[in-house]
Design a protein around this motif. Structure first.
Motif, short mmCIF file in Angstrom:
data_model
loop_
_atom_site.label_atom_id
_atom_site.label_comp_id
_atom_site.label_asym_id
_atom_site.label_seq_id
_atom_site.Cartn_x
_atom_site.Cartn_y
_atom_site.Cartn_z
N MET A 153 0.84 -1.18 0.00
CA MET A 153 0.00 0.00 0.00
C MET A 153 0.88 1.25 0.00
O MET A 153 1.86 1.32 0.71
CB MET A 153 -0.91 -0.02 1.22
CG MET A 153 -1.80 1.17 1.33
SD MET A 153 -3.01 0.90 2.63
CE MET A 153 -4.40 1.61 1.85
N GLY A 154 0.52 2.21 -0.82
CA GLY A 154 1.30 3.43 -0.95
C GLY A 154 0.97 4.45 0.11
O GLY A 154 0.40 4.17 1.16
N ASP A 179 3.29 2.39 -4.18
CA ASP A 179 3.32 0.96 -3.88
C ASP A 179 4.69 0.36 -4.21
O ASP A 179 5.17 -0.51 -3.51
CB ASP A 179 2.24 0.21 -4.66
CG ASP A 179 0.94 0.14 -3.89
OD1 ASP A 179 0.90 0.59 -2.72
OD2 ASP A 179 -0.05 -0.37 -4.45
#
Length: 159
Positions: free
Chosen positions: A1-2, A43
């Motif tokens: 997850m960014g 990401d």
């Protein structure tokens, strides 16, 4: 997850655009959309397609410095001020991966160098056209719109 879209805007994109003297809602939204399209907001920060949030290639980075920033020494100095003092001299392209504000400035200057008029901040397809022109000439507008929906709109609704 960014990175969370709201935090990327608040702590990286907005202050960088303000530092460069070119903040506006469209510029902020556009850079957020580019980061969503290029790297899903971080990401993965490095790939063969380019470096950092915006997936900027070494050749594009070099070209911007040689053919755009070199023509404006004051602007070049301002951008250089965002880079790490010693690391930039040893590996300038690495700054695109590890220095979010520097990468954001370079991404914005790539857009600025194209000279396209900016759409409204809520015109996702208008922003997609600039993304395609500047970052992904073979990109599909729907790819930008999908990334916007998945990384920006959906994450803002969860917040």
């Amino acid at each position: 997850m960014g990175i969370a879209a709201s935090e990327l805007s608040r702590y990286v994109i907005r202050p960088t655009l303000m530092y460069l003297g070119c903040h506006c809602p469209t510029a902020e939204a556009l850079l957020l959309g580019v980061a969503a399209s290029q790297s899903a907001l971080g990401d993965a920060l490095d790939s063969r397609r380019g470096h950092g949030l915006y997936r900027i290639t070494e050749s594009r980075h070099q070209h911007l410095w040689d053919n755009y920033l070199a023509l404006d020494p004051d602007r070049a100095s301002l951008v250089r001020g965002l880079a790490s003092q010693h690391a930039f001299l040893k590996g300038p392209h690495l700054e695109l991966t590890v220095n979010l504000r520097y990468a954001t400035a370079i991404a914005w200057l790539l857009i600025e160098a194209q000279g396209s008029p900016l759409p409204l901040a809520n015109d996702v397809l208008g922003m997609a056209r600039i993304w395609r022109q500047t970052f992904q000439p073979q990109g599909r507008l729907r790819d930008f719109a999908t990334a916007w929906q998945n990384c920006v709109t959906a994450r803002q609704q969860l917040a």
